[in-house]
Design a protein around this motif. Structure first.
Motif, PDB file in Angstrom:
ATOM      1  N   ILE A   1     -10.201 -14.279   3.353  1.00 40.32           N
ATOM      2  CA  ILE A   1      -9.924 -12.866   3.646  1.00 40.32           C
ATOM      3  C   ILE A   1     -10.932 -11.846   3.101  1.00 40.32           C
ATOM      4  O   ILE A   1     -10.735 -10.645   3.286  1.00 40.32           O
ATOM      5  CB  ILE A   1      -8.494 -12.460   3.200  1.00 40.32           C
TER       6      ILE A   1
ATOM      7  N   GLY B   1      -5.208  -9.452  -9.163  1.00 35.49           N
ATOM      8  CA  GLY B   1      -5.735  -8.972 -10.446  1.00 35.49           C
ATOM      9  C   GLY B   1      -4.984  -9.581 -11.609  1.00 35.49           C
ATOM     10  O   GLY B   1      -5.573 -10.162 -12.534  1.00 35.49           O
TER      11      GLY B   1
ATOM     12  N   ASP C   1       6.947  -8.958 -12.297  1.00 39.42           N
ATOM     13  CA  ASP C   1       6.729  -8.356 -10.973  1.00 39.42           C
ATOM     14  C   ASP C   1       8.057  -7.904 -10.378  1.00 39.42           C
ATOM     15  O   ASP C   1       9.089  -8.555 -10.549  1.00 39.42           O
ATOM     16  CB  ASP C   1       6.043  -9.326 -10.012  1.00 39.42           C
ATOM     17  N   ARG C   2       7.978  -6.787  -9.652  1.00 37.98           N
ATOM     18  CA  ARG C   2       9.237  -6.243  -9.094  1.00 37.98           C
ATOM     19  C   ARG C   2       9.672  -6.987  -7.837  1.00 37.98           C
ATOM     20  O   ARG C   2      10.805  -6.851  -7.403  1.00 37.98           O
ATOM     21  CB  ARG C   2       9.097  -4.746  -8.827  1.00 37.98           C
TER      22      ARG C   2
ATOM     23  N   GLY D   1       1.647 -10.479  -4.997  1.00 35.35           N
ATOM     24  CA  GLY D   1       1.325  -9.095  -4.614  1.00 35.35           C
ATOM     25  C   GLY D   1       1.058  -8.997  -3.120  1.00 35.35           C
ATOM     26  O   GLY D   1       1.769  -9.583  -2.296  1.00 35.35           O
ATOM     27  N   LEU D   2      -0.014  -8.309  -2.770  1.00 37.32           N
ATOM     28  CA  LEU D   2      -0.324  -8.117  -1.346  1.00 37.32           C
ATOM     29  C   LEU D   2      -0.787  -9.408  -0.682  1.00 37.32           C
ATOM     30  O   LEU D   2      -0.774  -9.513   0.539  1.00 37.32           O
ATOM     31  CB  LEU D   2      -1.384  -7.016  -1.177  1.00 37.32           C
TER      32      LEU D   2
ATOM     33  N   LYS E   1      -3.957 -14.509   8.715  1.00 37.68           N
ATOM     34  CA  LYS E   1      -5.229 -14.414   7.983  1.00 37.68           C
ATOM     35  C   LYS E   1      -5.176 -15.245   6.706  1.00 37.68           C
ATOM     36  O   LYS E   1      -6.172 -15.813   6.268  1.00 37.68           O
ATOM     37  CB  LYS E   1      -5.495 -12.948   7.600  1.00 37.68           C
TER      38      LYS E   1
ATOM     39  N   ASN F   1      11.415  -4.667 -12.157  1.00 34.29           N
ATOM     40  CA  ASN F   1      10.630  -3.455 -11.932  1.00 34.29           C
ATOM     41  C   ASN F   1      10.413  -2.770 -13.278  1.00 34.29           C
ATOM     42  O   ASN F   1      11.353  -2.232 -13.877  1.00 34.29           O
ATOM     43  CB  ASN F   1      11.410  -2.541 -10.977  1.00 34.29           C
ATOM     44  N   VAL F   2       9.178  -2.782 -13.732  1.00 30.93           N
ATOM     45  CA  VAL F   2       8.893  -2.156 -15.028  1.00 30.93           C
ATOM     46  C   VAL F   2       9.059  -0.639 -14.876  1.00 30.93           C
ATOM     47  O   VAL F   2       8.534  -0.039 -13.931  1.00 30.93           O
ATOM     48  CB  VAL F   2       7.469  -2.533 -15.513  1.00 30.93           C
TER      49      VAL F   2
ATOM     50  N   THR G   1      -0.754  -3.202 -11.200  1.00 29.50           N
ATOM     51  CA  THR G   1       0.384  -2.891 -10.327  1.00 29.50           C
ATOM     52  C   THR G   1      -0.006  -2.476  -8.901  1.00 29.50           C
ATOM     53  O   THR G   1       0.878  -2.227  -8.077  1.00 29.50           O
ATOM     54  CB  THR G   1       1.237  -1.768 -10.939  1.00 29.50           C
TER      55      THR G   1
ATOM     56  N   TYR H   1       0.805   1.592  -3.934  1.00 30.08           N
ATOM     57  CA  TYR H   1       1.834   1.362  -2.900  1.00 30.08           C
ATOM     58  C   TYR H   1       2.372   2.614  -2.238  1.00 30.08           C
ATOM     59  O   TYR H   1       3.156   2.525  -1.303  1.00 30.08           O
ATOM     60  CB  TYR H   1       2.998   0.562  -3.510  1.00 30.08           C
TER      61      TYR H   1
ATOM     62  N   ASP I   1      -4.365  -5.130  10.684  1.00 32.09           N
ATOM     63  CA  ASP I   1      -3.348  -6.170  10.453  1.00 32.09           C
ATOM     64  C   ASP I   1      -2.071  -5.874  11.232  1.00 32.09           C
ATOM     65  O   ASP I   1      -1.434  -6.781  11.773  1.00 32.09           O
ATOM     66  CB  ASP I   1      -3.029  -6.267   8.955  1.00 32.09           C
TER      67      ASP I   1
ATOM     68  N   ASP J   1      -6.372  -2.546  -7.912  1.00 33.11           N
ATOM     69  CA  ASP J   1      -6.210  -1.322  -7.125  1.00 33.11           C
ATOM     70  C   ASP J   1      -5.678  -0.145  -7.944  1.00 33.11           C
ATOM     71  O   ASP J   1      -5.991   1.001  -7.620  1.00 33.11           O
ATOM     72  CB  ASP J   1      -5.224  -1.578  -5.968  1.00 33.11           C
TER      73      ASP J   1
ATOM     74  N   SER K   1      -8.492  -1.293  -2.643  1.00 30.71           N
ATOM     75  CA  SER K   1      -9.799  -1.945  -2.638  1.00 30.71           C
ATOM     76  C   SER K   1      -9.683  -3.327  -2.006  1.00 30.71           C
ATOM     77  O   SER K   1      -9.046  -3.478  -0.959  1.00 30.71           O
ATOM     78  CB  SER K   1     -10.303  -2.005  -4.083  1.00 30.71           C
TER      79      SER K   1
ATOM     80  N   VAL L   1      -9.354  -7.822  -2.552  1.00 25.09           N
ATOM     81  CA  VAL L   1      -8.870  -8.921  -3.384  1.00 25.09           C
ATOM     82  C   VAL L   1      -9.971  -9.397  -4.337  1.00 25.09           C
ATOM     83  O   VAL L   1      -9.745  -9.610  -5.536  1.00 25.09           O
ATOM     84  CB  VAL L   1      -8.388 -10.076  -2.476  1.00 25.09           C
TER      85      VAL L   1
HETATM   86  C1  LIG Z   1      -1.996  -4.824   4.648  1.00 19.73           C
HETATM   87  C2  LIG Z   1      -3.129  -5.083   3.721  1.00 19.73           C
HETATM   88  C3  LIG Z   1      -4.102  -5.993   4.097  1.00 19.73           C
HETATM   89  C4  LIG Z   1      -5.160  -6.252   3.255  1.00 19.73           C
HETATM   90  N1  LIG Z   1      -6.104  -7.137   3.642  1.00 19.73           N
HETATM   91  C5  LIG Z   1      -7.116  -7.439   2.819  1.00 19.73           C
HETATM   92  C6  LIG Z   1      -8.079  -8.380   3.185  1.00 19.73           C
HETATM   93  O1  LIG Z   1      -8.043  -8.940   4.278  1.00 19.73           O
HETATM   94  N2  LIG Z   1      -9.068  -8.681   2.308  1.00 19.73           N
HETATM   95  C7  LIG Z   1      -9.135  -8.088   1.078  1.00 19.73           C
HETATM   96  O2  LIG Z   1     -10.018  -8.422   0.286  1.00 19.73           O
HETATM   97  N3  LIG Z   1      -8.229  -7.155   0.706  1.00 19.73           N
HETATM   98  C8  LIG Z   1      -7.227  -6.819   1.548  1.00 19.73           C
HETATM   99  N4  LIG Z   1      -6.311  -5.881   1.177  1.00 19.73           N
HETATM  100  C9  LIG Z   1      -6.429  -5.256  -0.146  1.00 19.73           C
HETATM  101  C10 LIG Z   1      -5.942  -6.210  -1.243  1.00 19.73           C
HETATM  102  O3  LIG Z   1      -4.731  -6.821  -0.853  1.00 19.73           O
HETATM  103  C11 LIG Z   1      -5.784  -5.484  -2.572  1.00 19.73           C
HETATM  104  O4  LIG Z   1      -7.009  -4.860  -2.884  1.00 19.73           O
HETATM  105  C12 LIG Z   1      -5.419  -6.442  -3.701  1.00 19.73           C
HETATM  106  O5  LIG Z   1      -4.251  -7.165  -3.397  1.00 19.73           O
HETATM  107  C13 LIG Z   1      -5.225  -5.664  -5.002  1.00 19.73           C
HETATM  108  O6  LIG Z   1      -4.781  -6.547  -5.986  1.00 19.73           O
HETATM  109  P1  LIG Z   1      -3.925  -6.025  -7.243  1.00 19.73           P
HETATM  110  O7  LIG Z   1      -3.669  -7.225  -8.067  1.00 19.73           O
HETATM  111  O8  LIG Z   1      -4.616  -4.875  -7.864  1.00 19.73           O
HETATM  112  O9  LIG Z   1      -2.583  -5.438  -6.632  1.00 19.73           O
HETATM  113  P2  LIG Z   1      -1.393  -6.021  -5.627  1.00 19.73           P
HETATM  114  O10 LIG Z   1      -1.923  -7.158  -4.866  1.00 19.73           O
HETATM  115  O11 LIG Z   1      -0.976  -4.830  -4.926  1.00 19.73           O
HETATM  116  O12 LIG Z   1      -0.337  -6.541  -6.656  1.00 19.73           O
HETATM  117  C14 LIG Z   1       0.359  -5.647  -7.469  1.00 19.73           C
HETATM  118  C15 LIG Z   1       1.682  -6.249  -7.869  1.00 19.73           C
HETATM  119  O13 LIG Z   1       2.257  -5.391  -8.839  1.00 19.73           O
HETATM  120  C16 LIG Z   1       3.658  -5.318  -8.607  1.00 19.73           C
HETATM  121  N5  LIG Z   1       4.171  -4.086  -9.182  1.00 19.73           N
HETATM  122  C17 LIG Z   1       3.846  -2.830  -8.863  1.00 19.73           C
HETATM  123  N6  LIG Z   1       4.527  -1.962  -9.619  1.00 19.73           N
HETATM  124  C18 LIG Z   1       5.311  -2.688 -10.439  1.00 19.73           C
HETATM  125  C19 LIG Z   1       6.269  -2.377 -11.447  1.00 19.73           C
HETATM  126  N7  LIG Z   1       6.559  -1.119 -11.769  1.00 19.73           N
HETATM  127  N8  LIG Z   1       6.904  -3.391 -12.077  1.00 19.73           N
HETATM  128  C20 LIG Z   1       6.651  -4.688 -11.756  1.00 19.73           C
HETATM  129  N9  LIG Z   1       5.747  -5.035 -10.810  1.00 19.73           N
HETATM  130  C21 LIG Z   1       5.092  -4.053 -10.170  1.00 19.73           C
HETATM  131  C22 LIG Z   1       3.774  -5.367  -7.106  1.00 19.73           C
HETATM  132  O14 LIG Z   1       5.069  -5.823  -6.712  1.00 19.73           O
HETATM  133  C23 LIG Z   1       2.679  -6.361  -6.740  1.00 19.73           C
HETATM  134  O15 LIG Z   1       3.185  -7.682  -6.660  1.00 19.73           O
HETATM  135  C24 LIG Z   1      -5.253  -5.579   2.012  1.00 19.73           C
HETATM  136  C25 LIG Z   1      -4.288  -4.641   1.648  1.00 19.73           C
HETATM  137  C26 LIG Z   1      -3.235  -4.396   2.498  1.00 19.73           C
HETATM  138  C27 LIG Z   1      -2.209  -3.377   2.120  1.00 19.73           C
END
Ligand SMILES: Cc1cc2nc3c(=O)[nH]c(=O)nc-3n(C[C@H](O)[C@H](O)[C@H](O)COP(=O)(O)OP(=O)(O)OC[C@H]3O[C@@H](n4cnc5c(N)ncnc54)[C@H](O)[C@@H]3O)c2cc1C
Ligand code: SF4
Length: 478
Positions: free
Chosen positions: A98, A159, A178-179, A185-186, A195, A220-221, A241, A244, A304, A443, A449, A451
């Motif tokens: 991806i 992350g 995680d909530r 996550g995403l 994908k 949920n923190v 986190t 969102y 998507d 993010d 941003s 993955v």
């Molecule tokens: C629809 C979509 C498609 C995408 N496609 C791509 C792609 O093809 N290629 C690519 O490189 N990037 C893609 N991205 C971007 C990519 O998914 C993100 O940049 C990446 O997942 C960020 O990682 P992260 O760990 O920072 O956050 P996330 O993946 O967003 O994970 C954050 C986690 O924190 C948890 N959380 C949040 N708040 C709390 C709380 N208060 N308490 C407990 N848990 C909490 C959430 O439930 C989540 O599980 C896409 C994004 C979206 C929205």
């Protein structure tokens, strides 16, 4: 002579099956197929010219040693290639699937620049790691010795998970909160399964569990447990986190049924693929089957949604984007994929409002043109007066991007430093926030941003956290 030739032929005919049959019986067909697949991967890898100026490597956020693992794959040394590739990337098979390679490694391949078509780096990275999983080379990151220090990670996206992996390998006690009900996550609930297959994410989560990472899900923190309580339970905390909060859309009729945010739509679809009961999908609210679908937005999330709607059996799928194709924020490759699947792009169009009383029946579309560049240097879209028309729609999906939630308020943590965009302020290299022992990645720091950047942040932050655990006072004073 003729008889001799005939005899020879007959002998050969009889010998060949005898020689090959035992091999066929001892191998299953997957293995036979795999031999061809290995050869294919080797052939593609051998296209790398070993140019000596690896722009691919410098444009990969993880600085993966691409030329070397391509060479190993070309030479049939697949296990070595896997070992090298996983040394810099926690989830190579996920990135291989991806990453927007056209903007990163492959877009900077010297072969591509010289007009011969890029080496398909992402596919090979995926192939090497998928093969490693099948052949049992991917092992849980068990530590050699346990340590007493513990780290709490808020957020189980890429992350948080990449940091969890690095910390656990060093023997640190890691708990991920995680909530959601599933980790990833995403990767799990945002990116569609066509994908990124969900079992690919889940087997990684399971392996982290096998390595001893504790997951506290449905937590949920800020609601189920306070940020202070998490800080009190752990020696260091990592915030991962994500972002969102969906950007709002205004216009007459915006409250009508059938206008839905992108993430709700994609999450419902992903949940269904896990076999979950999803009422809003089953009752049609978040299901495009048999509908005229309009998606508003031009980023990867919009792509998507468009491609998911096609797969769900929508009767038509259209995209409204206020700039032109050249100025789309999303990957050109994704746009092309969507087009090839039957999506119609209406460039230089923006929604003005919606028609329909209770349920949406159409989008009032205004035509746009590109004016002079704004402060960001991009040409600003301007409305063409009098060009409005109605685009019929039964389902409108809004995909205008995401913003961070207000963590200091949600977590009663007014001290947590944020930027003017609401993202958490963290040091560029160490990922330390202004609160000693609290780090932030992905993010929630960068804004929406990729993955691969979240993985890089998580790995770097794990290193900084290990330094902090070794000498907390010294690191905090820096
Ligand atoms: C629809 C979509 C498609 C995408 N496609 C791509 C792609 O093809 N290629 C690519 O490189 N990037 C893609 N991205 C971007 C990519 O998914 C993100 O940049 C990446 O997942 C960020 O990682 P992260 O760990 O920072 O956050 P996330 O993946 O967003 O994970 C954050 C986690 O924190 C948890 N959380 C949040 N708040 C709390 C709380 N208060 N308490 C407990 N848990 C909490 C959430 O439930 C989540 O599980 C896409 C994004 C979206 C929205
Ligand atoms: S991690 Fe992404 S950018 Fe780096 S080599 Fe793999 S596919 Fe390319």
């Amino acid at each position: 002579m003729a008889t001799q030739r005939m005899l020879k032929f007959v002998t050969t005919e009889r010998e060949m099956p005898e020689k090959r049959l035992p091999d066929l019986r001892s191998q299953d067909f997957d293995e036979i197929y795999r031999e061809f697949a290995d050869a294919k991967a080797a052939e593609q890898s051998s296209r790398c010219s070993q140019c000596g100026v690896p722009y691919c490597q410098s444009h990969c956020p993880l600085h993966n040693n691409i030329p070397d693992w391509l060479r190993m794959t070309a030479e049939g040394r697949l296990e070595e290639a896997y070992n090298l590739s996983q040394a810099t990337n926690t989830f190579p098979e996920i990135c291989g699937r991806i990453c927007p390679q056209d903007r990163l490694c492959e877009g900077n391949c010297v072969i591509e620049q010289s007009g011969h078509g890029t080496v398909t780096i992402g596919s090979i990275e995926k192939y090497i790691t998928d093969a490693a999983w099948e052949r049992g080379w991917v092992k849980p990151g068990l530590p050699i010795a346990e340590r007493t220090e513990s780290v709490g990670i808020i957020g189980a996206g890429p992350g948080g998970l990449s940091a969890a992996d690095m910390l656990r390998r060093q023997g640190v006690q890691v708990t991920v909160y995680d909530r959601y009900d599933r980790a990833g996550g995403l990767l799990t609930y945002g990116i569609p399964g066509f994908k990124l297959e969900k079992h690919v994410v889940m087997r990684r989560v399971e392996q982290l569990e096998q390595a001893g990472v504790q997951f506290v899900l449905n937590c949920n923190v800020g609601t189920d447990i306070s940020f202070d309580a998490i800080r009190g339970q752990h020696d260091a905390v990592l915030i991962a986190t994500g972002v969102y909060k969906a950007r709002d859309l205004s216009g007459d009729g915006i409250g009508a049924q059938g206008i839905v945010p992108a993430l709700a739509y994609l999450t419902a679809s992903n949940r269904k693929s896990f076999g979950d009961e999803v009422e809003a999908y089953d009752n049609g609210n978040l299901n495009a089957a048999g509908k005229r679908v309009v998606v508003i937005g031009g980023g990867d999330t919009a792509m998507d949604c468009l491609r998911t709607a096609i797969r769900q059996g929508a009767t038509s799928v259209k995209c409204l984007y206020r700039r032109d194709r050249a100025n789309m924020p999303g990957s050109q490759r994704e746009t092309q994929n969507a087009e090839e699947e039957g999506v119609e792009f209406n460039w230089l169009t923006a929604p003005k409002g919606f028609v329909g009383t209770d349920h949406v029946e159409g989008v009032i579309v205004q035509k746009m043109r590109l004016g002079p560049p704004d402060v960001s240097g991009r040409q600003a879209p301007e409305i063409i007066e009098g060009g409005d028309y109605v685009e019929p729609a039964d389902l409108v999906i809004t995909a205008l991007g995401f913003e961070p939630e207000d963590l200091p308020s949600h977590w009663s943590a007014p001290d947590l430093g944020t930027t003017r965009w609401g993202t958490v302020k963290a040091d560029f290299r160490s990922h330390a926030t202004n609160i000693p022992g609290v780090y932030a990645v992905g993010d929630i720091v960068r804004g929406a941003s990729l993955v691969v950047w979240a993985i890089r942040d998580g790995r770097e932050a794990a290193g900084a956290i290990l330094d902090y655990l070794a000498a907390p006072a010294a690191v905090a004073a820096e």
